[in-house]
Design an enzyme around this catalytic site. Structure first.
Site, PDB file in Angstrom:
ATOM      1  N   ARG A   1      11.930  -4.658   5.343  1.00  0.00           N
ATOM      2  CA  ARG A   1      11.598  -3.272   4.969  1.00  0.00           C
ATOM      3  C   ARG A   1      12.401  -2.249   5.766  1.00  0.00           C
ATOM      4  NH1 ARG A   1       5.495  -1.614   5.579  1.00  0.00           N
ATOM      5  NH2 ARG A   1       5.814  -2.555   7.624  1.00  0.00           N
TER       6      ARG A   1
ATOM      7  N   ARG B   1      -0.972  -8.509  13.250  1.00  0.00           N
ATOM      8  CA  ARG B   1      -1.505  -7.541  12.286  1.00  0.00           C
ATOM      9  C   ARG B   1      -2.292  -8.257  11.187  1.00  0.00           C
ATOM     10  NH1 ARG B   1       4.068  -4.729  11.273  1.00  0.00           N
ATOM     11  NH2 ARG B   1       3.089  -3.951   9.372  1.00  0.00           N
TER      12      ARG B   1
ATOM     13  N   ARG C   1      10.736  -0.100  11.421  1.00  0.00           N
ATOM     14  CA  ARG C   1       9.603   0.071  12.339  1.00  0.00           C
ATOM     15  C   ARG C   1       9.656  -0.932  13.485  1.00  0.00           C
ATOM     16  NH1 ARG C   1       4.423   0.369   8.403  1.00  0.00           N
ATOM     17  NH2 ARG C   1       3.576  -0.856  10.126  1.00  0.00           N
TER      18      ARG C   1
ATOM     19  N   LYS D   1       0.833  -1.209   0.000  1.00  0.00           N
ATOM     20  CA  LYS D   1       0.000   0.000   0.000  1.00  0.00           C
ATOM     21  C   LYS D   1       0.867   1.257   0.000  1.00  0.00           C
ATOM     22  CE  LYS D   1      -2.004  -1.209   3.905  1.00  0.00           C
ATOM     23  NZ  LYS D   1      -1.356  -2.500   4.213  1.00  0.00           N
TER      24      LYS D   1
ATOM     25  N   ARG E   1     -10.197   0.512   8.092  1.00  0.00           N
ATOM     26  CA  ARG E   1      -9.790  -0.829   8.495  1.00  0.00           C
ATOM     27  C   ARG E   1     -10.881  -1.574   9.235  1.00  0.00           C
ATOM     28  NH1 ARG E   1      -3.897   0.243   8.649  1.00  0.00           N
ATOM     29  NH2 ARG E   1      -2.867  -1.636   9.318  1.00  0.00           N
TER      30      ARG E   1
HETATM   31  P1  AP5 Z   1       4.789  -1.562   1.968  1.00  0.00           P
HETATM   32  O1  AP5 Z   1       4.413  -0.808   0.753  1.00  0.00           O
HETATM   33  O2  AP5 Z   1       5.541  -0.845   3.024  1.00  0.00           O
HETATM   34  O3  AP5 Z   1       3.518  -2.316   2.576  1.00  0.00           O
HETATM   35  P2  AP5 Z   1       2.189  -1.765   3.263  1.00  0.00           P
HETATM   36  O4  AP5 Z   1       1.033  -2.414   2.573  1.00  0.00           O
HETATM   37  O5  AP5 Z   1       2.216  -0.273   3.333  1.00  0.00           O
HETATM   38  O6  AP5 Z   1       2.349  -2.454   4.668  1.00  0.00           O
HETATM   39  P3  AP5 Z   1       2.303  -1.878   6.150  1.00  0.00           P
HETATM   40  O7  AP5 Z   1       3.087  -2.838   6.998  1.00  0.00           O
HETATM   41  O8  AP5 Z   1       2.665  -0.448   6.191  1.00  0.00           O
HETATM   42  O9  AP5 Z   1       0.797  -2.069   6.451  1.00  0.00           O
HETATM   43  P4  AP5 Z   1       0.117  -2.090   7.807  1.00  0.00           P
HETATM   44  O10 AP5 Z   1      -1.264  -1.999   7.352  1.00  0.00           O
HETATM   45  O11 AP5 Z   1       0.436  -3.248   8.662  1.00  0.00           O
HETATM   46  O12 AP5 Z   1       0.756  -0.845   8.599  1.00  0.00           O
HETATM   47  P5  AP5 Z   1       0.225   0.606   8.908  1.00  0.00           P
HETATM   48  O13 AP5 Z   1       1.363   1.536   8.948  1.00  0.00           O
HETATM   49  O14 AP5 Z   1      -0.923   0.928   8.023  1.00  0.00           O
HETATM   50  O15 AP5 Z   1       5.635  -2.832   1.494  1.00  0.00           O
HETATM   51  C1  AP5 Z   1       6.289  -3.693   2.436  1.00  0.00           C
HETATM   52  C2  AP5 Z   1       7.704  -4.041   1.931  1.00  0.00           C
HETATM   53  O16 AP5 Z   1       7.596  -4.871   0.781  1.00  0.00           O
HETATM   54  C3  AP5 Z   1       8.519  -2.811   1.491  1.00  0.00           C
HETATM   55  O17 AP5 Z   1       9.847  -2.977   1.936  1.00  0.00           O
HETATM   56  C4  AP5 Z   1       8.445  -2.815  -0.028  1.00  0.00           C
HETATM   57  O18 AP5 Z   1       9.649  -2.329  -0.612  1.00  0.00           O
HETATM   58  C5  AP5 Z   1       8.238  -4.293  -0.353  1.00  0.00           C
HETATM   59  N1  AP5 Z   1       7.321  -4.462  -1.481  1.00  0.00           N
HETATM   60  C6  AP5 Z   1       6.176  -3.760  -1.751  1.00  0.00           C
HETATM   61  N2  AP5 Z   1       5.584  -4.213  -2.882  1.00  0.00           N
HETATM   62  C7  AP5 Z   1       6.345  -5.265  -3.312  1.00  0.00           C
HETATM   63  C8  AP5 Z   1       6.252  -6.147  -4.428  1.00  0.00           C
HETATM   64  N3  AP5 Z   1       5.251  -6.064  -5.330  1.00  0.00           N
HETATM   65  N4  AP5 Z   1       7.212  -7.100  -4.546  1.00  0.00           N
HETATM   66  C9  AP5 Z   1       8.241  -7.199  -3.644  1.00  0.00           C
HETATM   67  N5  AP5 Z   1       8.384  -6.362  -2.586  1.00  0.00           N
HETATM   68  C10 AP5 Z   1       7.451  -5.415  -2.412  1.00  0.00           C
HETATM   69  O19 AP5 Z   1      -0.357   0.437  10.376  1.00  0.00           O
HETATM   70  C11 AP5 Z   1       0.504   0.193  11.486  1.00  0.00           C
HETATM   71  C12 AP5 Z   1      -0.303   0.114  12.779  1.00  0.00           C
HETATM   72  O20 AP5 Z   1      -0.952   1.382  13.019  1.00  0.00           O
HETATM   73  C13 AP5 Z   1      -1.456  -0.906  12.779  1.00  0.00           C
HETATM   74  O21 AP5 Z   1      -0.995  -2.190  13.146  1.00  0.00           O
HETATM   75  C14 AP5 Z   1      -2.398  -0.276  13.809  1.00  0.00           C
HETATM   76  O22 AP5 Z   1      -1.952  -0.530  15.126  1.00  0.00           O
HETATM   77  C15 AP5 Z   1      -2.276   1.212  13.533  1.00  0.00           C
HETATM   78  N6  AP5 Z   1      -3.234   1.713  12.535  1.00  0.00           N
HETATM   79  C16 AP5 Z   1      -2.943   2.266  11.316  1.00  0.00           C
HETATM   80  N7  AP5 Z   1      -4.054   2.607  10.646  1.00  0.00           N
HETATM   81  C17 AP5 Z   1      -5.095   2.259  11.451  1.00  0.00           C
HETATM   82  C18 AP5 Z   1      -6.514   2.328  11.308  1.00  0.00           C
HETATM   83  N8  AP5 Z   1      -7.073   2.825  10.195  1.00  0.00           N
HETATM   84  N9  AP5 Z   1      -7.283   1.873  12.333  1.00  0.00           N
HETATM   85  C19 AP5 Z   1      -6.724   1.376  13.455  1.00  0.00           C
HETATM   86  N10 AP5 Z   1      -5.391   1.265  13.651  1.00  0.00           N
HETATM   87  C20 AP5 Z   1      -4.582   1.701  12.661  1.00  0.00           C
HETATM   88 MG    MG Z   2       2.382   1.111   4.923  1.00  0.00          MG
END
Ligand code: AP5
Ligand code: MG
Ligand code: ZN
Length: 215
Positions: free
Chosen positions: A127, A172, A161, A13, A88
């Site tokens: 990452r 997660r 992170r 994402k 979410r």
């Molecule tokens: P990346 O693009 O970083 O993945 P992502 O989908 O953004 O994954 P996240 O881990 O950020 O998602 P998340 O939903 O767990 O975390 P968030 O910050 O939202 O890609 C990952 C890696 O893979 C990178 O190194 C990239 O280079 C590589 N990659 C990407 N595409 C690839 C491909 N096609 N092939 C190979 N490699 C690839 O949330 C964190 C925490 O915050 C949650 O756990 C929760 O506690 C809280 N939170 C956030 N939003 C909310 C909400 N709306 N409601 C409640 N709690 C929330």
């Molecule tokens: Mg992300």
């Protein structure tokens, strides 16, 4: 144009949102990034969110929806939004409808990044991001062009992170399956969901998303 990027942790994402920002001048609204900024700044929201995030559980709907409303208010009316990691839960999906319509906006696309769960732990545990500009990288899949130097800003400092460890990632993913995946039917019923293969190479995923938003 307002779009949601939906998918489990590590689906890509954030990676794809950054590319849409660069290509189209859209704005990435990542609740994860907003919460991490709040934790770093030591605000009341940050203090509340930190332990929850470290466990890999979801922060309260009220907190994240308020953050999204504030960010949208700071945007120019014509600028498109990319919702990354929000909504979410069903309650957040409902809030988003109200938040958007109050601002005369509406959703054009929900893009679901489909991925194999087995690949996600490897993606997440490899990452890292630039400590200065936030550009994302991966030990194996997306290294800086010059080792140790950010492609975008030239910084030599990178960070990882605290929730990017295998145990937290499993929680997660379980949260995603239990609370987030069930919101897809809401958008399916509106006919705005497109499914993109998130297991393809990063550039191919970008091309598939471009095809969706070009219509
Ligand atoms: P990346 O693009 O970083 O993945 P992502 O989908 O953004 O994954 P996240 O881990 O950020 O998602 P998340 O939903 O767990 O975390 P968030 O910050 O939202 O890609 C990952 C890696 O893979 C990178 O190194 C990239 O280079 C590589 N990659 C990407 N595409 C690839 C491909 N096609 N092939 C190979 N490699 C690839 O949330 C964190 C925490 O915050 C949650 O756990 C929760 O506690 C809280 N939170 C956030 N939003 C909310 C909400 N709306 N409601 C409640 N709690 C929330
Ligand atoms: Mg992300
Ligand atoms: Zn940088």
């Amino acid at each position: 144009m307002d779009i949601i990027l939906l998918g489990p942790p590590g689906a890509g994402k954030g990676t794809q949102a950054q590319r849409l920002v660069e290509a189209h001048g859209m704005r990435q609204l990542s609740t994860g990034d907003m919460l991490r900024a709040a934790v770093k700044a030591g605000t009341a929201v940050g203090l509340q969110a930190k332990a929850v995030m470290d466990r890999g559980e979801l922060v309260s709907d009220e907190i994240v929806s308020a953050l999204i409303g504030e960010e949208l208010d700071a945007m120019a009316a014509g600028q498109g939004a990319i919702f990354d990691g929000y909504p979410r839960t069903a309650a957040q999906a409902e809030s988003l409808d109200a938040i958007l319509s109050a601002r005369g906006r509406s959703l054009n696309h929900v893009i679901e990044l489909g991925v194999d769960e087995d690949a996600l732990v490897e993606r997440i545990c490899g990452r890292f991001t630039c400590a200065n500009c936030g550009k994302g990288y991966h030990d194996k899949f997306e290294q800086p062009k010059v080792a140790g130097t950010c492609d975008r800003c030239g910084s030599h400092e990178f960070k990882r992170r605290p929730d990017d460890n295998e145990e937290t990632v499993r929680t997660r993913m379980a949260e995603y399956r239990a609370k987030t995946a069930p919101i897809l039917p809401i958008y399916d019923a509106r006919g705005i969901v497109s499914r993109v293969n998130g297991m393809a190479d990063i550039d191919d995923v970008t091309a598939a998303i471009e095809q969706v938003i070009r219509g």
